[in-house]
Write a protein that holds these residues in place. Structure first.
Motif, mmCIF file in Angstrom:
data_model
loop_
_atom_site.group_PDB
_atom_site.id
_atom_site.type_symbol
_atom_site.label_atom_id
_atom_site.label_comp_id
_atom_site.label_asym_id
_atom_site.label_seq_id
_atom_site.Cartn_x
_atom_site.Cartn_y
_atom_site.Cartn_z
ATOM 1 N N ALA A 16 0.756 -1.409 -0.009
ATOM 2 C CA ALA A 16 -0.191 0.113 -0.137
ATOM 3 C C ALA A 16 0.952 1.278 0.137
ATOM 4 C CB ALA A 16 -0.938 -0.308 1.397
ATOM 5 N N PRO A 17 0.946 2.034 -1.162
ATOM 6 C CA PRO A 17 1.175 3.508 -0.595
ATOM 7 C C PRO A 17 1.787 3.868 1.091
ATOM 8 C CG PRO A 17 -0.619 3.925 -1.715
ATOM 9 C CD PRO A 17 -1.067 2.779 -1.200
ATOM 10 N N PRO A 18 2.492 4.736 1.053
ATOM 11 C CA PRO A 18 2.953 4.978 1.953
ATOM 12 C C PRO A 18 2.402 5.709 3.088
ATOM 13 C CG PRO A 18 4.937 5.607 0.870
ATOM 14 C CD PRO A 18 3.131 5.425 0.036
ATOM 15 N N ALA A 19 1.098 6.544 2.575
ATOM 16 C CA ALA A 19 0.438 7.637 2.935
ATOM 17 C C ALA A 19 -0.447 7.106 3.414
ATOM 18 C CB ALA A 19 -0.466 8.433 2.476
ATOM 19 N N THR A 20 -1.685 5.460 3.220
ATOM 20 C CA THR A 20 -2.034 4.593 3.199
ATOM 21 C C THR A 20 -1.930 3.753 4.724
ATOM 22 O OG1 THR A 20 -3.407 4.689 1.485
ATOM 23 C CG2 THR A 20 -3.685 2.892 2.824
ATOM 24 N N VAL A 21 -0.542 3.529 4.832
ATOM 25 C CA VAL A 21 0.177 2.430 5.659
ATOM 26 C C VAL A 21 0.646 3.794 7.130
ATOM 27 C CG1 VAL A 21 1.946 1.629 6.747
ATOM 28 C CG2 VAL A 21 1.397 1.010 4.259
ATOM 29 N N TYR A 22 0.579 5.240 7.050
ATOM 30 C CA TYR A 22 1.020 5.779 8.325
ATOM 31 C C TYR A 22 -0.185 6.501 8.715
ATOM 32 C CZ TYR A 22 2.126 10.085 10.682
ATOM 33 O OH TYR A 22 2.324 10.758 10.896
ATOM 34 N N ARG A 72 4.114 13.918 9.512
ATOM 35 C CA ARG A 72 3.249 12.292 8.370
ATOM 36 C C ARG A 72 4.632 12.754 6.789
ATOM 37 N NH1 ARG A 72 -1.415 10.633 6.386
ATOM 38 N NH2 ARG A 72 -2.181 10.847 8.113
ATOM 39 N N ALA A 73 5.091 14.266 7.494
ATOM 40 C CA ALA A 73 5.790 14.808 5.733
ATOM 41 C C ALA A 73 7.327 13.602 6.025
ATOM 42 C CB ALA A 73 6.230 16.133 5.715
ATOM 43 N N GLY A 99 4.674 -0.115 -3.292
ATOM 44 C CA GLY A 99 4.124 -0.494 -2.452
ATOM 45 C C GLY A 99 4.856 1.158 -1.480
ATOM 46 N N SER A 100 4.879 -0.233 0.281
ATOM 47 C CA SER A 100 5.755 0.983 1.027
ATOM 48 C C SER A 100 6.368 0.067 1.456
ATOM 49 C CB SER A 100 5.118 2.353 1.833
ATOM 50 O OG SER A 100 3.714 1.409 2.267
#
Length: 148
Positions: A16-22, A72-73, A99-100
């Protein structure tokens, strides 16, 4: 050597993309729904909660996690830990292929009396117990991300 001091690092490649995992990792109160060894998370306020975990060995560990960094950044979530363990833990989520990669770093000293008494003979078993918990967490998070 301090037999009650531990340094752990786990690397979880995730689909999954980093933003989703985060987004998932920044909600520890939801961890028990995908990480079976995280038995209970009780929020005390917006930045602090009490966490109870139990892996393969027949003992629970309870500690307070207090947020010290949420960036987050940079993909960083860091907490100070106190209770049965004292120290810190940090998630760092970065892009990895399509993904991440979620990297978990933890540096703690065990304060739980029983585990301190068993420090020398139990150390390899405690490390293996932690590794099993982390492997299960990675699998649980992968399943969770694929279902979302």
């Amino acid at each position: 050597m301090d037999w009650n001091h531990y340094r752990f690092r786990s690397r979880w490649p995730l689909p999954a993309p980093p933003a989703t995992v985060y987004d998932v990792l920044e909600r520890p109160e939801d961890y028990p729904s995908w990480w079976r060894q995280v038995r209970e998370v009780t929020r005390l306020d917006d930045t602090t909660g009490v966490i109870r975990i139990r892996s393969v060995l027949p003992y629970d560990m309870t500690f307070t996690a207090r947020e010290v960094r949420r960036d987050r950044a940079a993909g960083v979530l860091e907490t100070a830990l106190s209770g049965d363990i004292e120290g810190w833990a940090r998630w760092t989520v970065t892009p990895h292929g399509t993904g991440s990669l979620a990297r978990y770093d933890q540096v703690v000293s065990v304060t739980k009396p029983l585990l301190r008494r068993l420090a020398v003979p139990g150390r390899p078993v405690f490390r293996a117990n932690h590794a099993l918990m982390m492997r299960s967490g990675r699998r649980g998070l992968r399943r969770h991300l694929e279902a979302v």
